[in-house]
Design a protein around this motif. Structure first.
Motif, PDB file in Angstrom:
ATOM      1  N   ALA A  78       0.825  -1.208   0.000  1.00  0.00           N
ATOM      2  CA  ALA A  78       0.000   0.000   0.000  1.00  0.00           C
ATOM      3  C   ALA A  78       0.858   1.256   0.000  1.00  0.00           C
ATOM      4  O   ALA A  78       0.486   2.285  -0.558  1.00  0.00           O
ATOM      5  CB  ALA A  78      -0.933  -0.004   1.203  1.00  0.00           C
ATOM      6  N   GLN A  79       2.033   1.178   0.634  1.00  0.00           N
ATOM      7  CA  GLN A  79       2.905   2.342   0.738  1.00  0.00           C
ATOM      8  C   GLN A  79       3.839   2.496  -0.467  1.00  0.00           C
ATOM      9  O   GLN A  79       4.547   3.498  -0.572  1.00  0.00           O
ATOM     10  CB  GLN A  79       3.740   2.253   2.015  1.00  0.00           C
ATOM     11  N   LEU A  81       4.257   3.245  -4.164  1.00  0.00           N
ATOM     12  CA  LEU A  81       3.492   3.885  -5.231  1.00  0.00           C
ATOM     13  C   LEU A  81       4.213   3.743  -6.569  1.00  0.00           C
ATOM     14  O   LEU A  81       5.415   3.996  -6.668  1.00  0.00           O
ATOM     15  CB  LEU A  81       3.301   5.372  -4.917  1.00  0.00           C
ATOM     16  N   PRO A  97      -2.174   6.001  -9.935  1.00  0.00           N
ATOM     17  CA  PRO A  97      -1.455   4.861  -9.361  1.00  0.00           C
ATOM     18  C   PRO A  97      -1.826   3.561 -10.074  1.00  0.00           C
ATOM     19  O   PRO A  97      -2.959   3.398 -10.540  1.00  0.00           O
ATOM     20  CB  PRO A  97      -1.922   4.835  -7.904  1.00  0.00           C
ATOM     21  N   GLN A 102      -4.975   3.044  -4.017  1.00  0.00           N
ATOM     22  CA  GLN A 102      -4.275   4.288  -3.705  1.00  0.00           C
ATOM     23  C   GLN A 102      -4.942   5.456  -4.424  1.00  0.00           C
ATOM     24  O   GLN A 102      -5.440   5.304  -5.547  1.00  0.00           O
ATOM     25  CB  GLN A 102      -2.806   4.190  -4.122  1.00  0.00           C
ATOM     26  N   PHE A 164      -0.324  10.666  -1.200  1.00  0.00           N
ATOM     27  CA  PHE A 164      -1.433   9.793  -1.598  1.00  0.00           C
ATOM     28  C   PHE A 164      -2.025   9.090  -0.386  1.00  0.00           C
ATOM     29  O   PHE A 164      -1.384   8.954   0.666  1.00  0.00           O
ATOM     30  CB  PHE A 164      -0.979   8.768  -2.639  1.00  0.00           C
ATOM     31  N   ALA A 166      -3.694   5.635   1.265  1.00  0.00           N
ATOM     32  CA  ALA A 166      -3.751   4.172   1.168  1.00  0.00           C
ATOM     33  C   ALA A 166      -4.080   3.640   2.556  1.00  0.00           C
ATOM     34  O   ALA A 166      -3.473   4.074   3.543  1.00  0.00           O
ATOM     35  CB  ALA A 166      -2.425   3.598   0.675  1.00  0.00           C
TER      36      ALA A 166
END
Length: 224
Positions: A78-79, A81, A97, A102, A164, A166
């Motif tokens: 999730a982190q 990108l 993304p 995201q 962003f 997430a």
């Protein structure tokens, strides 16, 4: 006759006593064996119970460890990108993304120092526009003695800082991307830069992104 009977009675009594004692000893031995067997069965039951408990705990611990590892992997994904682009027109690329989980909130796009351009900020509509850098790029290409018309896709490196969302949290990513473009001359309109797409080069640290960007620019467009 009476004397013979009196003489035999002690012998009979002794044998009877011996037999009774033997039976008693055998009964005691049997009881001890049963006690020993009972104790062994009790120990076996305790061991089985302990093994069952340990196995249950071990399976639960393994499941929890697997769930934690998966959660950590999901969080790491999730982190991380990665941006992709679609062409809105030859003059603009819309960025988004790769992961649908995201959502880009804002971006800052920095250019090589050699172009003399200030960073461009975007909010809510991530994109790259040719008008931000086309004139400076054409001038830099001319100074470097590059041909007026490109052959295939050329590359302009940029540093993109993205905020962003997430997993309900705000994250920041800094990365170097190559913006693909072509440049062609027109009889009356001069040279036009047309955008093709973006390609991830590498993720970068905040303090070193500009130096990494400038080094890539020097590699792609060496000075004359």
């Amino acid at each position: 006759m009476s004397e013979d009977c009196d003489h035999a009675d002690p012998t009979i009594k002794t044998e009877a006593a011996a037999q009774a004692e033997a039976r008693s000893a055998e009964a005691a031995a049997i009881r001890r064996r049963w006690i020993t067997l009972g104790e062994a069965l009790a120990v076996v039951a305790v061991v089985i119970s302990a093994l069952t408990l340990w196995n249950s705990w071990s399976e639960r611990a393994d499941t929890e460890a697997t769930n934690r590892a998966e959660a950590q992997r999901a969080s790491a994904r999730a982190q991380t990108l990665v941006l992709t682009a679609t062409r809105s027109s030859e003059r603009m690329l819309a960025l988004k993304p790769v992961s649908a989980d995201q959502s880009v909130q804002a971006q800052s796009i920095s250019f090589p120092k050699a172009l003399g351009l200030a960073p461009v900020q975007t909010t809510g509509e991530p994109r790259v526009e040719a008008g931000w850098f086309a004139d400076a790029l054409k001038k830099a290409r001319d100074n470097a003695g590059m041909p007026d018309d490109s052959r295939g896709d050329e590359r302009l490196p940029v540093a993109i800082t993205t905020q962003f969302l997430a997993d309900g949290r705000t994250h920041e990513d800094i990365a170097i991307y190559d913006v693909g473009y072509t440049i062609a001359g027109r009889l009356l309109g001069g040279h036009t830069v047309a955008l093709r797409g973006v390609s991830l080069v590498s993720h970068a640290k905040s303090g070193g992104a500009q130096a990494t960007l400038d080094a890539r620019w020097a590699k792609l467009l060496p000075s004359r």
